[in-house]
Structure formats: structure tokens, C-alpha cells
Design a protein around this motif. Structure first.
Motif, PDB file in Angstrom:
ATOM      1  N   ASP A   1       1.266  -0.915   0.169  1.00 54.70           N
ATOM      2  CA  ASP A   1      -0.153  -0.198  -0.165  1.00 54.70           C
ATOM      3  C   ASP A   1       0.588   1.345  -0.421  1.00 54.70           C
TER       4      ASP A   1
ATOM      5  N   VAL B   1      -2.837   0.399  -4.674  1.00 55.45           N
ATOM      6  CA  VAL B   1      -3.331   1.637  -5.055  1.00 55.45           C
ATOM      7  C   VAL B   1      -3.276   2.265  -4.562  1.00 55.45           C
ATOM      8  N   ASP B   2      -3.049   3.614  -4.747  1.00 52.21           N
ATOM      9  CA  ASP B   2      -2.837   5.252  -4.343  1.00 52.21           C
ATOM     10  C   ASP B   2      -4.750   5.368  -3.674  1.00 52.21           C
ATOM     11  N   VAL B   3      -5.217   5.499  -2.788  1.00 52.96           N
ATOM     12  CA  VAL B   3      -6.104   5.590  -2.331  1.00 52.96           C
ATOM     13  C   VAL B   3      -6.525   6.816  -1.195  1.00 52.96           C
TER      14      VAL B   3
ATOM     15  N   GLU C   1      -8.150   6.328   2.764  1.00 50.33           N
ATOM     16  CA  GLU C   1      -9.778   5.291   2.293  1.00 50.33           C
ATOM     17  C   GLU C   1      -8.239   4.019   2.643  1.00 50.33           C
TER      18      GLU C   1
ATOM     19  N   ILE D   1      -6.376  -0.979  -0.880  1.00 56.17           N
ATOM     20  CA  ILE D   1      -6.946  -1.458  -1.984  1.00 56.17           C
ATOM     21  C   ILE D   1      -5.569  -1.955  -3.144  1.00 56.17           C
TER      22      ILE D   1
ATOM     23  N   GLU E   1     -10.273  -5.376  -1.149  1.00 58.48           N
ATOM     24  CA  GLU E   1     -10.159  -3.529   0.271  1.00 58.48           C
ATOM     25  C   GLU E   1     -10.088  -4.587   0.936  1.00 58.48           C
TER      26      GLU E   1
END
Length: 127
Positions: free
Chosen positions: A12, A61-63, A66, A69, A100
């Protein structure tokens, strides 16, 4: 071996979790934390397995802030494995699947799956 996690490694972007995947089926997610003395602690593995699936690539995934993911490039070979003619293998679509990690529940869910029109070999994380 195809089912031993370690072939694919994705982190992450915020450094909160890591996904370790095998070529076939098995994916494990570990939560990363720091204890009071700033030492890294790693949680017990959370399973995100999916039977009859070959994995081609995994990225984080850069979220932002949050829940973490992970995106996986996968192909489901269950129908192709049952078809003696080999026709199903030619028409099996590749999928982009998002997993997720729910940090509140310590649980990994398959969030979304999208069939791809063309086959791909690799995912590249873009900040």
C-alpha cells in the motif's frame, strides 16, 4: 510452486499493508503497524484466496487515507480446465480485480472485478 505465496509482492503506498500473492489462487494480506517503541509489527495473514485463478500482476492502489486497495490482473481458468476441446481457453477473459482491506474489521473483500477486452501482462502503479 504455483500455490506458494511469494511470487508477487505489493505494498500500500501509505505503508499500512502488504499483499503477497502466488501464481495460482493464494493471496495473503498483512497489516503493518508500529508499536510504542516505533518497531514494526506485522499482523497475522488475512486470506484473499480465489480458486481456479491465475495471477499475472499485483499492485497497491493509491487511495489516500481510505482503506488500502490492491489491484490484481487475473484470469479464471475453471471453464477452460473443464473443456476438453480447448475452445474455452481461447475465449476466457482476463479480469482486473480490486481487493480492499477493511482496517476496521481486519477483513479482505473482493471489491470489484472488471473484464478486460484485451489481455495484459503487467500492472504498473502510478502515483
Amino acid at each position: 510452486r504455483r500455490i506458494v505465496p511469494g511470487q508477487y509482492l505489493a505494498v500500500d503506498p501509505k505503508g499500512r499493508a502488504v499483499m503477497i500473492g502466488a501464481v495460482e489462487k493464494q493471496k495473503l494480506v498483512y497489516i503493518l503497524n508500529r508499536d510504542a517503541s516505533a518497531r514494526l509489527t506485522i499482523s497475522s495473514p488475512l486470506e484473499a484466496h480465489k480458486a481456479h485463478t491465475l495471477v499475472f500482476s499485483v499492485v497497491g492502489v493509491d487511495v489516500g487515507f481510505e482503506n488500502p486497495i490492491f489491484a490484481c490482473l487475473e484470469i479464471d481458468y475453471e471453464e477452460a480446465d473443464q473443456d476438453p476441446t480447448g475452445e474455452a481457453a481461447l475465449t476466457t477473459p482476463m479480469t482486473l480485480t480490486f481487493y480492499e482491506l477493511d482496517l476496521g474489521l481486519n477483513h479482505v473483500v473482493r471489491k470489484y472485478t472488471e473484464s478486460l477486452e484485451e489481455h495484459a501482462n503487467m500492472l504498473i502503479a502510478v502515483p
